[in-house]
Design a protein around this motif. Structure first.
Motif, PDB file in Angstrom:
ATOM      1  N   LEU A   1       0.873  -1.178   0.000  1.00 35.26           N
ATOM      2  CA  LEU A   1       0.000   0.000   0.000  1.00 35.26           C
ATOM      3  C   LEU A   1       0.902   1.217   0.000  1.00 35.26           C
ATOM      4  CD1 LEU A   1      -2.732   1.463   0.328  1.00 35.26           C
ATOM      5  CD2 LEU A   1      -2.460   1.195   2.799  1.00 35.26           C
ATOM      6  N   ILE A   2       0.825   1.992  -1.056  1.00 36.22           N
ATOM      7  CA  ILE A   2       1.662   3.177  -1.169  1.00 36.22           C
ATOM      8  C   ILE A   2       0.872   4.388  -0.666  1.00 36.22           C
ATOM      9  CG2 ILE A   2       1.004   3.696  -3.546  1.00 36.22           C
ATOM     10  CD1 ILE A   2       3.996   4.330  -4.049  1.00 36.22           C
ATOM     11  N   ASP A   3       1.566   5.338  -0.065  1.00 43.22           N
ATOM     12  CA  ASP A   3       0.909   6.543   0.445  1.00 43.22           C
ATOM     13  C   ASP A   3       0.078   7.194  -0.648  1.00 43.22           C
ATOM     14  OD1 ASP A   3       2.001   6.269   2.958  1.00 43.22           O
ATOM     15  OD2 ASP A   3       3.664   7.645   2.599  1.00 43.22           O
ATOM     16  N   GLY A   4      -1.152   7.515  -0.327  1.00 42.83           N
ATOM     17  CA  GLY A   4      -2.050   8.167  -1.274  1.00 42.83           C
ATOM     18  C   GLY A   4      -3.024   7.213  -1.936  1.00 42.83           C
ATOM     19  N   ALA A   5      -2.820   5.894  -1.741  1.00 42.74           N
ATOM     20  CA  ALA A   5      -3.704   4.904  -2.358  1.00 42.74           C
ATOM     21  C   ALA A   5      -4.717   4.380  -1.345  1.00 42.74           C
ATOM     22  CB  ALA A   5      -2.892   3.760  -2.950  1.00 42.74           C
ATOM     23  N   LEU A   6      -5.082   5.244  -0.411  1.00 43.41           N
ATOM     24  CA  LEU A   6      -6.084   4.935   0.603  1.00 43.41           C
ATOM     25  C   LEU A   6      -7.095   6.070   0.626  1.00 43.41           C
ATOM     26  CD1 LEU A   6      -7.207   3.565   3.256  1.00 43.41           C
ATOM     27  CD2 LEU A   6      -5.498   4.892   4.488  1.00 43.41           C
ATOM     28  N   SER A   7      -8.357   5.713   0.503  1.00 43.17           N
ATOM     29  CA  SER A   7      -9.431   6.704   0.561  1.00 43.17           C
ATOM     30  C   SER A   7     -10.372   6.307   1.690  1.00 43.17           C
ATOM     31  CB  SER A   7     -10.184   6.724  -0.772  1.00 43.17           C
ATOM     32  OG  SER A   7     -11.322   7.560  -0.675  1.00 43.17           O
ATOM     33  N   GLN A   8     -10.674   7.246   2.555  1.00 45.96           N
ATOM     34  CA  GLN A   8     -11.570   6.966   3.674  1.00 45.96           C
ATOM     35  C   GLN A   8     -12.698   7.988   3.690  1.00 45.96           C
ATOM     36  OE1 GLN A   8      -8.544   7.068   6.816  1.00 45.96           O
ATOM     37  NE2 GLN A   8      -8.970   4.901   7.162  1.00 45.96           N
TER      38      GLN A   8
ATOM     39  N   SER B   1       6.697   6.166  -6.627  1.00 49.98           N
ATOM     40  CA  SER B   1       5.911   7.341  -6.262  1.00 49.98           C
ATOM     41  C   SER B   1       4.540   7.194  -6.910  1.00 49.98           C
ATOM     42  CB  SER B   1       6.595   8.625  -6.717  1.00 49.98           C
ATOM     43  OG  SER B   1       6.704   8.657  -8.123  1.00 49.98           O
ATOM     44  N   LEU B   2       3.537   7.613  -6.201  1.00 51.79           N
ATOM     45  CA  LEU B   2       2.174   7.543  -6.719  1.00 51.79           C
ATOM     46  C   LEU B   2       1.929   8.766  -7.596  1.00 51.79           C
ATOM     47  CD1 LEU B   2      -0.534   6.017  -6.627  1.00 51.79           C
ATOM     48  CD2 LEU B   2      -1.174   7.478  -4.720  1.00 51.79           C
TER      49      LEU B   2
END
Length: 167
Positions: free
Chosen positions: A27-34, A98-99
């Motif tokens: 899980l790369i930073d920015g690929a999480l939505s809450q 990098s995302l």
């Protein structure tokens, strides 16, 4: 700290726990939505109480990728870019990510990837040993140094009075 911040942190922690069970997923930073769906404090706004209970509901979406699939792709890609037969030293494979973009609707993400690795010539040792077997050390060293994939060659024989490379 707000209830929303607590919910988001707990959601991230639960996701990370699941990902830690399968070491291959990244899980790369920015690929999480809450998204907070519900916040329910047990007291009314403005009430002064020593403590209170609250509950909430949060939904999370993540995009992950397989570390092994990425490594495998990059190894193949690097080897495809070189002209001669080379062997990739896997322990030296260095990957930076990098995302670039996340498209939640189409379930796609774009990663920026840079990778490097040490490459070595693919030398068939059995053939090389057969080619130098029985030769004097000077001739064997000359044969090895004339091969384009070999930069340096050292031959050490023991005992010193050996007539040539053993067969």
């Amino acid at each position: 700290i707000s209830l929303e911040e607590v919910l988001r942190a707990e959601g991230r922690n639960k996701i990370q726990e699941k990902l830690d069970q399968n070491k291959d997923h990244v899980l790369i930073d920015g690929a999480l939505s809450q998204e907070v769906e519900e916040l329910s404090p047990a007291v009314s706004e403005g009430a002064q109480v020593p403590y209170f209970n609250a509950s909430g509901k949060i939904s999370s979406k993540i995009m992950v990728f397989s570390r092994e699939n990425l490594r495998s792709f990059l190894k193949s890609y690097i080897l495809d870019q070189v002209k001669n037969n080379k062997v990739l030293n896997e322990s030296s494979l260095n990957i930076n990510l990098s995302l670039k973009n996340v498209d939640w609707d189409n379930k796609k993400m774009i990663l920026g990837v840079s990778a490097s690795s040490k490459l070595y010539p693919d030398i068939n040792l059995d053939i090389t040993k057969n080619e130098i077997a029985g030769k004097k050390s000077g001739l064997a060293r000359q044969y090895l140094q004339e091969r384009p994939e070999i930069d340096k060659a050292f031959i050490k024989l023991w005992p010193l009075n050996v007539g040539g490379i053993p067969k």
